[in-house]
Design a protein around this motif. Structure first.
Motif, mmCIF file in Angstrom:
data_model
loop_
_atom_site.group_PDB
_atom_site.id
_atom_site.type_symbol
_atom_site.label_atom_id
_atom_site.label_comp_id
_atom_site.label_asym_id
_atom_site.label_seq_id
_atom_site.Cartn_x
_atom_site.Cartn_y
_atom_site.Cartn_z
ATOM 1 N N VAL A 17 5.468 21.139 -12.399
ATOM 2 C CA VAL A 17 5.914 19.669 -11.836
ATOM 3 C C VAL A 17 6.670 19.676 -10.464
ATOM 4 N N GLN A 18 7.512 20.940 -10.314
ATOM 5 C CA GLN A 18 8.233 20.874 -9.007
ATOM 6 C C GLN A 18 7.261 21.144 -7.993
ATOM 7 N N ARG A 19 6.390 21.974 -7.814
ATOM 8 C CA ARG A 19 5.333 22.127 -6.895
ATOM 9 C C ARG A 19 4.627 21.082 -6.625
ATOM 10 N N LEU A 20 3.911 20.318 -7.770
ATOM 11 C CA LEU A 20 3.212 19.219 -7.450
ATOM 12 C C LEU A 20 4.043 18.003 -6.753
ATOM 13 N N ASN A 21 5.199 18.019 -7.091
ATOM 14 C CA ASN A 21 5.955 16.872 -6.582
ATOM 15 C C ASN A 21 6.347 17.266 -4.969
ATOM 16 N N SER A 22 6.291 18.394 -4.665
ATOM 17 C CA SER A 22 6.747 18.918 -3.225
ATOM 18 C C SER A 22 5.270 19.016 -2.424
ATOM 19 N N MET A 23 4.016 18.929 -3.072
ATOM 20 C CA MET A 23 2.881 18.729 -2.610
ATOM 21 C C MET A 23 2.698 17.439 -2.122
ATOM 22 N N ALA A 24 2.919 16.411 -2.756
ATOM 23 C CA ALA A 24 2.829 14.934 -2.698
ATOM 24 C C ALA A 24 3.612 14.451 -1.626
ATOM 25 N N ARG A 25 3.431 14.736 -0.151
ATOM 26 C CA ARG A 25 4.453 14.299 0.731
ATOM 27 C C ARG A 25 3.999 12.933 1.196
ATOM 28 N N THR A 26 2.721 12.399 1.202
ATOM 29 C CA THR A 26 2.379 11.154 1.702
ATOM 30 C C THR A 26 2.249 10.205 0.599
ATOM 31 N N THR A 27 1.999 8.901 0.949
ATOM 32 C CA THR A 27 1.749 7.934 -0.239
ATOM 33 C C THR A 27 0.342 8.141 -1.010
ATOM 34 N N ARG A 28 -0.641 8.441 0.000
ATOM 35 C CA ARG A 28 -1.816 8.875 -0.356
ATOM 36 C C ARG A 28 -1.890 9.851 -1.369
ATOM 37 N N ASP A 29 -0.852 10.873 -0.986
ATOM 38 C CA ASP A 29 -1.108 12.012 -2.010
ATOM 39 C C ASP A 29 -0.459 11.564 -3.174
ATOM 40 N N ARG A 30 0.392 10.742 -3.298
ATOM 41 C CA ARG A 30 1.209 10.204 -4.410
ATOM 42 C C ARG A 30 0.390 9.470 -5.408
ATOM 43 N N GLN A 31 -0.333 8.787 -4.731
ATOM 44 C CA GLN A 31 -1.235 7.880 -5.312
ATOM 45 C C GLN A 31 -2.487 8.645 -6.046
ATOM 46 N N GLN A 32 -3.075 9.553 -5.162
ATOM 47 C CA GLN A 32 -4.121 10.568 -5.789
ATOM 48 C C GLN A 32 -3.363 11.457 -7.071
ATOM 49 N N ALA A 33 -2.355 11.945 -6.868
ATOM 50 C CA ALA A 33 -1.749 12.803 -7.899
ATOM 51 C C ALA A 33 -1.645 11.647 -9.186
ATOM 52 N N CYS A 34 -1.470 10.655 -9.220
ATOM 53 C CA CYS A 34 -1.268 9.231 -10.090
ATOM 54 C C CYS A 34 -2.712 9.252 -10.671
ATOM 55 N N ARG A 35 -3.529 9.293 -9.894
ATOM 56 C CA ARG A 35 -5.116 8.971 -10.235
ATOM 57 C C ARG A 35 -5.290 10.251 -11.268
ATOM 58 N N CYS A 36 -5.181 11.391 -10.553
ATOM 59 C CA CYS A 36 -5.522 12.346 -11.188
ATOM 60 C C CYS A 36 -4.719 12.599 -12.573
ATOM 61 N N ARG B 157 13.992 18.116 -14.515
ATOM 62 C CA ARG B 157 14.745 17.694 -12.954
ATOM 63 C C ARG B 157 14.140 17.480 -11.833
ATOM 64 N N VAL B 158 13.085 16.716 -12.028
ATOM 65 C CA VAL B 158 12.421 16.383 -10.806
ATOM 66 C C VAL B 158 12.301 14.815 -10.685
ATOM 67 N N ARG B 159 12.583 14.407 -9.534
ATOM 68 C CA ARG B 159 12.640 12.544 -9.514
ATOM 69 C C ARG B 159 11.346 12.314 -8.892
ATOM 70 N N ILE B 160 10.643 11.619 -9.401
ATOM 71 C CA ILE B 160 9.452 10.918 -8.884
ATOM 72 C C ILE B 160 9.474 9.438 -8.486
ATOM 73 N N SER B 161 8.781 8.894 -7.864
ATOM 74 C CA SER B 161 9.251 7.654 -7.134
ATOM 75 C C SER B 161 8.070 6.435 -8.037
ATOM 76 N N TYR B 162 7.627 7.042 -9.205
ATOM 77 C CA TYR B 162 6.813 6.122 -10.171
ATOM 78 C C TYR B 162 6.796 6.651 -11.572
ATOM 79 N N PRO B 163 6.740 5.628 -12.579
ATOM 80 C CA PRO B 163 7.112 6.363 -13.898
ATOM 81 C C PRO B 163 5.479 6.930 -14.426
ATOM 82 N N ILE B 164 5.733 7.811 -15.164
ATOM 83 C CA ILE B 164 4.340 8.352 -15.595
ATOM 84 C C ILE B 164 3.945 7.394 -16.992
ATOM 85 N N VAL C 153 1.896 2.752 -5.882
ATOM 86 C CA VAL C 153 2.709 4.103 -5.969
ATOM 87 C C VAL C 153 2.951 4.255 -4.348
ATOM 88 N N ARG C 154 4.168 4.426 -4.126
ATOM 89 C CA ARG C 154 4.602 4.550 -2.565
ATOM 90 C C ARG C 154 5.332 6.099 -2.402
#
Length: 118
Positions: free
Chosen positions: A57-76, A101-108, A117-118
């Motif tokens: 979860v921590q690695r994924l959160n650090s990989m999602a640097r841009t809005t597009r990344d976060r939107q793609q992670a959300c879709r996946c 203990r990972v903060r993300i910008s959108y609810p799962i 998602v931004r």
């Protein structure tokens, strides 16, 4: 062996579902499911959260640097949730980032519009 087959199937389904959407995003559904693979038992059966799950979860959160990344992670994540169907405990999935203990910008949530998602 059965668990490995389910996880492999889940990865393939996610890759097929998100392939048309992934052209500009740096994160692939394979990376998402690979990072969250150790969370499978917790999300479907409960119990304790494996350390490898939270690391993913921590690695994924650090990989999602841009809005597009976060939107793609959300879709996946949504594609993986659909593939798991009723086996997935939505409450555990929603609480997973906080439990790790990972903060993300959108609810799962299955209901979130990933385009917002931004």
């Amino acid at each position: 062996m059965e668990r490995l087959m389910k996880l492999s199937t889940l990865v393939i389904v996610c890759m097929l579902v998100a392939a048309p959407m992934a052209s500009d995003a740096a994160i692939s559904c394979g990376a998402v499911t690979g990072n969250l693979g150790q969370c499978y038992n917790y999300l479907t059966r409960g119990g304790f959260i494996p350390r490898g799950c939270c690391s993913g979860v921590q690695r994924l959160n650090s990989m999602a640097r841009t809005t597009r990344d976060r939107q793609q992670a959300c879709r996946c994540i949504q594609g993986a949730a659909r593939a798991l169907g009723s086996r997935l405990n939505a409450g555990r999935a929603a609480r997973l980032p906080g439990a790790c203990r990972v903060r993300i910008s959108y609810p799962i949530s299955a209901r979130i519009n990933c385009n917002t998602v931004r």
